[in-house]
Motif scaffolding. Structure first.
Motif, mmCIF file in Angstrom:
data_model
loop_
_atom_site.group_PDB
_atom_site.id
_atom_site.type_symbol
_atom_site.label_atom_id
_atom_site.label_comp_id
_atom_site.label_asym_id
_atom_site.label_seq_id
_atom_site.Cartn_x
_atom_site.Cartn_y
_atom_site.Cartn_z
ATOM 1 N N VAL A 38 35.234 39.927 46.540
ATOM 2 C CA VAL A 38 36.404 40.478 47.219
ATOM 3 C C VAL A 38 36.314 41.996 47.204
ATOM 4 C CG1 VAL A 38 38.920 40.601 47.282
ATOM 5 C CG2 VAL A 38 37.789 38.497 46.510
ATOM 6 N N HIS A 39 36.295 42.617 48.374
ATOM 7 C CA HIS A 39 36.293 44.080 48.434
ATOM 8 C C HIS A 39 37.608 44.612 47.884
ATOM 9 C CE1 HIS A 39 36.250 48.176 50.125
ATOM 10 N NE2 HIS A 39 34.923 48.028 50.115
ATOM 11 N N TRP A 40 37.514 45.709 47.161
ATOM 12 C CA TRP A 40 38.688 46.193 46.425
ATOM 13 C C TRP A 40 39.847 46.560 47.348
ATOM 14 C CZ3 TRP A 40 40.735 51.100 46.993
ATOM 15 C CH2 TRP A 40 39.940 52.065 47.617
ATOM 16 N N ARG A 41 39.582 46.926 48.599
ATOM 17 C CA ARG A 41 40.675 47.284 49.500
ATOM 18 C C ARG A 41 41.525 46.077 49.900
ATOM 19 N NH1 ARG A 41 40.578 52.450 51.084
ATOM 20 N NH2 ARG A 41 38.619 53.627 50.919
ATOM 21 N N GLN A 42 41.042 44.871 49.621
ATOM 22 C CA GLN A 42 41.825 43.674 49.895
ATOM 23 C C GLN A 42 42.891 43.417 48.841
ATOM 24 O OE1 GLN A 42 41.487 41.735 52.702
ATOM 25 N NE2 GLN A 42 40.054 43.317 53.385
ATOM 26 N N VAL A 43 42.769 44.099 47.689
ATOM 27 C CA VAL A 43 43.682 43.820 46.581
ATOM 28 C C VAL A 43 44.976 44.586 46.739
ATOM 29 C CG1 VAL A 43 43.968 43.905 44.072
ATOM 30 C CG2 VAL A 43 41.757 43.319 45.074
ATOM 31 N N GLY A 44 44.916 45.818 47.225
ATOM 32 C CA GLY A 44 46.131 46.605 47.368
ATOM 33 C C GLY A 44 47.105 45.947 48.318
ATOM 34 N N GLY A 45 48.329 45.699 47.828
ATOM 35 C CA GLY A 45 49.351 45.076 48.658
ATOM 36 C C GLY A 45 49.140 43.605 48.915
ATOM 37 N N ALA A 46 48.248 42.953 48.127
ATOM 38 C CA ALA A 46 47.985 41.528 48.365
ATOM 39 C C ALA A 46 49.145 40.639 47.947
ATOM 40 C CB ALA A 46 46.722 41.102 47.617
ATOM 41 N N GLY A 47 50.008 41.163 47.078
ATOM 42 C CA GLY A 47 51.195 40.408 46.698
ATOM 43 C C GLY A 47 50.901 39.087 46.041
ATOM 44 N N GLY A 48 49.854 39.023 45.241
ATOM 45 C CA GLY A 48 49.541 37.803 44.516
ATOM 46 C C GLY A 48 48.627 36.866 45.243
ATOM 47 N N ARG A 49 48.187 37.209 46.470
ATOM 48 C CA ARG A 49 47.338 36.292 47.221
ATOM 49 C C ARG A 49 45.960 36.142 46.581
ATOM 50 N NH1 ARG A 49 49.649 39.098 51.512
ATOM 51 N NH2 ARG A 49 47.712 40.204 52.010
ATOM 52 N N LEU A 50 45.532 37.142 45.818
ATOM 53 C CA LEU A 50 44.259 37.014 45.115
ATOM 54 C C LEU A 50 44.320 35.866 44.116
ATOM 55 C CD1 LEU A 50 41.438 38.153 44.635
ATOM 56 C CD2 LEU A 50 42.422 39.758 43.024
ATOM 57 N N GLY A 51 45.437 35.762 43.397
ATOM 58 C CA GLY A 51 45.604 34.653 42.468
ATOM 59 C C GLY A 51 45.677 33.307 43.158
ATOM 60 N N THR A 110 39.085 24.126 43.865
ATOM 61 C CA THR A 110 38.328 25.371 43.941
ATOM 62 C C THR A 110 38.678 26.339 42.814
ATOM 63 O OG1 THR A 110 40.011 26.278 45.440
ATOM 64 C CG2 THR A 110 38.095 25.210 46.436
ATOM 65 N N ALA A 111 39.432 25.886 41.839
ATOM 66 C CA ALA A 111 39.877 26.789 40.782
ATOM 67 C C ALA A 111 38.721 27.295 39.933
ATOM 68 C CB ALA A 111 40.905 26.079 39.888
ATOM 69 N N ALA A 112 37.614 26.559 39.885
ATOM 70 C CA ALA A 112 36.500 26.956 39.027
ATOM 71 C C ALA A 112 35.537 27.924 39.700
ATOM 72 C CB ALA A 112 35.729 25.714 38.571
ATOM 73 N N VAL A 113 35.768 28.276 40.962
ATOM 74 C CA VAL A 113 34.868 29.196 41.653
ATOM 75 C C VAL A 113 35.125 30.616 41.156
ATOM 76 C CG1 VAL A 113 34.154 30.109 43.887
ATOM 77 C CG2 VAL A 113 34.848 27.718 43.685
ATOM 78 N N PRO A 114 34.126 31.279 40.566
ATOM 79 C CA PRO A 114 34.349 32.630 40.040
ATOM 80 C C PRO A 114 34.633 33.635 41.154
ATOM 81 C CG PRO A 114 32.365 31.657 39.113
ATOM 82 C CD PRO A 114 32.792 30.787 40.249
ATOM 83 N N VAL A 115 35.483 34.604 40.850
ATOM 84 C CA VAL A 115 35.847 35.658 41.787
ATOM 85 C C VAL A 115 35.475 36.997 41.172
ATOM 86 C CG1 VAL A 115 37.728 36.782 43.035
ATOM 87 C CG2 VAL A 115 37.741 34.299 42.741
ATOM 88 N N ALA A 116 34.757 37.825 41.933
ATOM 89 C CA ALA A 116 34.354 39.160 41.472
ATOM 90 C C ALA A 116 34.857 40.198 42.460
ATOM 91 C CB ALA A 116 32.835 39.249 41.339
ATOM 92 N N LEU A 117 35.362 41.310 41.931
ATOM 93 C CA LEU A 117 35.748 42.435 42.771
ATOM 94 C C LEU A 117 34.525 43.292 43.070
ATOM 95 C CD1 LEU A 117 39.131 43.897 41.451
ATOM 96 C CD2 LEU A 117 38.695 42.797 43.640
#
Length: 374
Positions: free
Chosen positions: A68-81, A89-96
């Motif tokens: 996930v590119h870091w600019r997607q996190v600002g203002g995501a409002g919890g969508r990253l979680g 798909t909960a076990a798929v690792p996520v890296a910034l």
């Protein structure tokens, strides 16, 4: 009529599916760099422009790793979680994917929503290869040295990990494996699922009487017979000074020597970190991010930690000043990637600083004091 024997081709069902990397971000130079790297590794790469678009793609493509590119996190409002909310798909690792100037608030938000790793731009083929090998290969069998072997702690009574007021996060940063449960029945089920009795039970309730009742119920169960237990008063608003009084008690009960990694002095501290094995040859740098820092060491979240006992070089990148603190350390313990099997613990490693000079050490102490006073 018989035919000459020949090579048997595996059916499509028997052929192993290639590893897939899902890129969440703009289709710019970073995406093109990732696409080139995945082609060289004979992997597939997919791209979506936003976290909202990633949700259906995650369920459809079942990627091995999400970047996930870091600019997607600002203002995501919890969508990253929300990427982790679906059981399939909960076990798929996520890296910034970050840059040196990425604001610390972005990493803090990513950690709060379950990010397990961090990769620095420009992307390096070796880093991507190491992560895909860790995610698709056989889980490593090496265990930490006995002195730093993780302990399993059962946290019962409070309503979920967020209600433990940061105590759970600090215990995870020390390398402990945590089992959470609200009820006594759930706690017994978690212990039975784990298969081994925990080393310590921590009980928190809405009041002292409630906590004691829950503790009495837990102690009466044969699975928890003889397990030491403590009642603690924690909550969402519990601050670092209150936690500092609890951690020494917990470690005293566990009889764990962590003088070099003083968890009671640790503070949350998110910044990109690069590490590489020390030696006569030039280090091959691997990125991750720090989530806890003390004057004696730091915790690095990464899917590809070094082995315990490894001497490492460190580059600590401070987002606010864009400084690079370079020092040496030794890996005290490590949690490499493996299926979680119901345990709550972070992937990564605890690193003890070695040979840090007085100016750098004073700088780190000031940083720790500044964050602890927030």
């Amino acid at each position: 009529m018989m035919t000459a024997p020949g090579p048997v081709r595996p059916s499509p069902a028997q052929a192993a599916a290639p590893a897939r990397v899902l890129w969440v971000g703009a289709a710019g130079e970073s995406w093109l760099s990732l696409a080139r790297a995945t082609r060289s590794l004979r992997c597939e790469s997919l791209q979506v422009s936003s976290l909202d678009a990633a949700l259906p793609e995650l369920s459809r493509a079942r990627p091995t790793l999400v970047l996930v590119h870091w600019r997607q996190v600002g203002g995501a409002g919890g969508r990253l979680g929300a990427l982790r909310a679906r059981p399939a798909t909960a076990a798929v690792p996520v890296a910034l994917v970050v840059e040196e100037g990425t604001p610390a608030e972005v990493l803090e938000a990513g950690e709060a929503e379950g990010v397990e790793d961090c990769v620095l731009l420009p992307l390096r083929d070796a880093e991507l290869r190491a992560r895909l090998e860790a995610l698709t290969g056989v889980p490593p069998q090496a265990r930490p040295t006995p002195r730093h072997e993780p302990r399993v702690l059962l946290l019962a009574g409070a309503s979920g990990p967020s209600a433990w007021g940061g105590l759970g996060a600090l215990l995870e940063a020390c390398g402990h494996h945590l089992l959470y449960s609200v009820t006594a029945e759930g706690a017994v089920a978690r212990v039975r699922e784990h298969g081994v009795a925990p080393h310590l039970v921590l009980v928190s309730g809405e009041g002292t009487l409630s906590a004691l009742r829950l503790l009495s119920t837990l102690r009466a169960h044969p699975l928890l017979e003889g397990v030491p237990a403590l009642t603690v008063a924690v909550g969402v608003g519990t601050r670092a000074p209150g936690l500092a009084a609890l951690l020494p008690r917990i470690h005293a009960v566990l009889d764990r020597d962590l003088a070099s990694l003083r968890a009671d002095e640790r503070v949350p501290f998110c910044c990109p970190v690069e590490f590489g094995e020390s030696g006569p040859q030039t280090a091959e740098w691997t990125s991750g991010f720090s989530s806890a820092l003390s004057p004696g060491g730091l915790f690095i979240r990464t899917l590809v930690p070094a082995r315990p006992g490894t001497s490492v070089r460190l580059r600590i990148i401070l987002p606010t000043t864009r400084e690079r603190l370079e020092t040496h350390g030794v890996v005290a313990w490590a949690n490499p990637f493996a299926p979680r099997a119901g345990l709550a613990y972070p992937y990564g490693m605890g690193v003890r600083f070695l040979g840090m000079g007085p100016p750098r050490l004073m700088h780190l102490r000031q940083l720790c004091q500044g964050f602890a006073s927030l």
